[in-house]
Design an enzyme around this catalytic site. Structure first.
Site, mmCIF file in Angstrom:
data_model
loop_
_atom_site.group_PDB
_atom_site.id
_atom_site.type_symbol
_atom_site.label_atom_id
_atom_site.label_comp_id
_atom_site.label_asym_id
_atom_site.label_seq_id
_atom_site.Cartn_x
_atom_site.Cartn_y
_atom_site.Cartn_z
ATOM 1 N N LYS A 38 0.841 -1.203 0.000
ATOM 2 C CA LYS A 38 0.000 0.000 0.000
ATOM 3 C C LYS A 38 0.878 1.256 0.000
ATOM 4 O O LYS A 38 2.079 1.175 0.302
ATOM 5 C CB LYS A 38 -0.906 -0.012 1.241
ATOM 6 C CG LYS A 38 -0.156 0.006 2.572
ATOM 7 C CD LYS A 38 -1.100 -0.262 3.742
ATOM 8 C CE LYS A 38 -0.342 -0.273 5.072
ATOM 9 N NZ LYS A 38 -1.197 -0.726 6.186
ATOM 10 N N ARG A 137 -10.411 -0.527 15.412
ATOM 11 C CA ARG A 137 -10.287 0.338 14.244
ATOM 12 C C ARG A 137 -11.261 -0.258 13.243
ATOM 13 O O ARG A 137 -12.427 -0.407 13.569
ATOM 14 C CB ARG A 137 -8.831 0.360 13.760
ATOM 15 C CG ARG A 137 -8.546 1.458 12.765
ATOM 16 C CD ARG A 137 -7.087 1.502 12.323
ATOM 17 N NE ARG A 137 -6.655 0.282 11.628
ATOM 18 C CZ ARG A 137 -5.464 0.130 11.072
ATOM 19 N NH1 ARG A 137 -4.561 1.086 11.128
ATOM 20 N NH2 ARG A 137 -5.150 -0.993 10.462
ATOM 21 N N TYR A 263 15.899 29.588 10.344
ATOM 22 C CA TYR A 263 14.627 30.206 10.773
ATOM 23 C C TYR A 263 14.495 30.188 12.291
ATOM 24 O O TYR A 263 14.813 29.180 12.935
ATOM 25 C CB TYR A 263 13.436 29.435 10.209
ATOM 26 C CG TYR A 263 13.110 29.733 8.770
ATOM 27 C CD1 TYR A 263 12.727 31.016 8.374
ATOM 28 C CD2 TYR A 263 13.172 28.730 7.818
ATOM 29 C CE1 TYR A 263 12.411 31.274 7.048
ATOM 30 C CE2 TYR A 263 12.850 28.985 6.488
ATOM 31 C CZ TYR A 263 12.477 30.255 6.119
ATOM 32 O OH TYR A 263 12.169 30.510 4.808
ATOM 33 N N MET A 311 12.158 24.259 3.980
ATOM 34 C CA MET A 311 11.369 23.500 3.007
ATOM 35 C C MET A 311 12.257 22.764 2.008
ATOM 36 O O MET A 311 11.999 21.618 1.643
ATOM 37 C CB MET A 311 10.402 24.429 2.266
ATOM 38 C CG MET A 311 9.471 23.674 1.334
ATOM 39 S SD MET A 311 8.428 24.740 0.331
ATOM 40 C CE MET A 311 7.309 25.388 1.545
HETATM 41 C C1 LIG Z 1 -0.482 -1.771 6.877
HETATM 42 C C2 LIG Z 1 -1.105 -3.036 7.266
HETATM 43 C C3 LIG Z 1 -0.328 -4.201 7.395
HETATM 44 C C4 LIG Z 1 1.177 -4.195 7.322
HETATM 45 O O1 LIG Z 1 1.677 -3.778 8.572
HETATM 46 P P1 LIG Z 1 3.232 -3.652 8.882
HETATM 47 O O2 LIG Z 1 3.259 -3.284 10.303
HETATM 48 O O3 LIG Z 1 3.743 -2.578 7.999
HETATM 49 O O4 LIG Z 1 3.856 -4.971 8.589
HETATM 50 C C5 LIG Z 1 -0.989 -5.406 7.639
HETATM 51 N N1 LIG Z 1 -2.334 -5.443 7.787
HETATM 52 C C6 LIG Z 1 -3.096 -4.336 7.708
HETATM 53 C C7 LIG Z 1 -4.561 -4.446 7.889
HETATM 54 C C8 LIG Z 1 -2.505 -3.092 7.466
HETATM 55 O O5 LIG Z 1 -3.271 -2.000 7.395
#
Ligand SMILES: *Cc1c(COP(=O)(O)O)cnc(C)c1O
Length: 370
Positions: A38, A137, A263, A311
């Site tokens: 992802k 969640r 800054y 930046m």
């Molecule tokens: C992002 C995600 C993972 C991967 O998790 P990592 O900690 O990066 O290995 C697995 N399952 C779900 C549902 C996730 O959202």
């Protein structure tokens, strides 16, 4: 380096592949290793990372959104299973089913809508269900899950491929939450399997793999550990680092009098200090929260960041280098095998995941294969 005036981000596909094999090796017999790609493979490039994992035998890819899934499908065809972790957009069920993407469904309504699509079309329309085992969640709560179990016609019409849940504290092996989630998930898995034999169970993310074989079930879903983030808090990282980031120096200067830098004039340096201003700032993912605490790396040594991160540029104190080292210096590394994503995350008060997914798009990207 001179060719890469905006900075050079090297991504080692061999190390990512090695991390995949390492994780797959740790799994219980019979469990297979998927990969979470992802957010453009955690910022490292899904298009490059997926073939490297495919070559190691990975066939189960997890993405966050339907558009990520569609892109993966169009690039890699039908030989891979693509699971969308955040469900299906309402109204886009047919599109999703046609593309052969497997949505993770986590409300009864979503599930009913999906099954309607299965019934209306001749499509196979496999889906995954997600239960909340304690993270609170995404996921079906216990009551919703029971309702689904009772609805036999719905279950019969559905093509459920997988049951998932996600661990909240897997990077802390001693956390009591892990055991609680494990037993909740096991119970949910047994109930659903009793009604739909053959569905696959998946619980472990990267850290979950290190909790032991009980957590592995049928498919593991590592993401971060593939990309080199330490899966176990407070323990030496067993994974290989996968990224090196070099910033070109655009100015070196001797500051003769005591001066404040950058800054807000937040940090003073003594007279006689040598500074290097490097191209690359918070717009490139060099987190501003690192200002005054972070490090660069050159000639095998750390160099302190000074003042706030801007930046487009970041300033380093290079007074600690010898004259020749200083004069020959053309770039500063801010991620490498010694200065890891986890260390950088520590300076910025965040986690390695955020360091990786923040890496900017102005760098020249080089993919290392060997
Ligand atoms: C992002 C995600 C993972 C991967 O998790 P990592 O900690 O990066 O290995 C697995 N399952 C779900 C549902 C996730 O959202």
């Amino acid at each position: 380096m001179n060719d890469y005036r905006e900075g050079l981000l090297s991504i080692n596909l061999k190390s990512i592949a090695d991390n995949y094999l390492d994780l797959a090796d740790r799994l219980a017999v019979g469990a297979r290793c998927g990969a979470v790609v992802k957010a453009d493979a955690y910022g490292l490039g899904m298009v490059q990372v997926v073939p490297a994992l495919y070559a190691q035998g990975c066939r189960d890819f997890f993405v966050a959104t339907q558009s990520e899934g569609e892109r993966l499908r169009s690039d890699f065809g039908d030989e891979v299973n693509i699971v969308i972790l955040t469900g299906v957009r309402p109204g886009a069920e047919l599109e999703c089913a046609r593309a052969g993407l497997i949505p993770t469904l986590f409300t009864i309504e979503q599930f009913r809508n999906w099954v309607k699509v299965c019934e209306r079309t001749q499509l196979e329309a496999p889906c995954a269900l997600k239960v909340d085992s304690g993270m609170t969640r995404l996921g079906l709560g216990p009551e919703e899950f029971e309702l689904i179990l009772k609805d036999r016609p719905l279950l019969e019409a559905a093509n459920i491929r997988m049951l998932l849940s996600h661990l909240a504290c897997a990077d802390e092996p001693q956390h009591p939450q892990n055991q609680i989630q494990l037993s909740n998930f096991k119970a949910a898995g047994e109930k659903l399997r009793g009604l739909c034999p053959g569905i696959l169970l998946s619980l472990a993310n990267s850290s979950g793999i290190f909790l032991g074989e009980e957590y592995h079930f049928d498919i593991a879903r590592p993401g971060s550990a593939l990309y080199g983030v330490n899966p176990v808090f407070g323990v030496k990282n067993p994974m290989r680092p996968t990224v090196t980031l070099q910033l070109p120096i655009v100015q070196k200067r001797l500051v003769s009098q005591p001066q404040s830098v950058g800054y807000g004039a937040t940090q003073e340096i003594p007279g006689g200090s040598w500074l290097a201003v490097a191209r690359g700032g918070y717009a490139d993912g060099i987190m501003r929260a690192q200002g005054g605490r972070g490090r660069g790396w050159a000639h095998g040594r750390p160099l302190p960041m000074v003042g706030r991160v801007s930046m487009d540029s970041t300033t380093f104190d290079i007074s600690g280098l010898g004259k020749e080292e200083r004069e020959s210096l053309q770039s500063i590394e801010i991620l490498n095998d010694d200065l890891t994503v986890d260390e950088v995350a520590g300076y910025a008060g965040t986690i390695g995941y955020e360091v990786l997914t923040s890496l900017g798009h102005r760098y020249h990207r080089r993919y290392v294969k060997g």
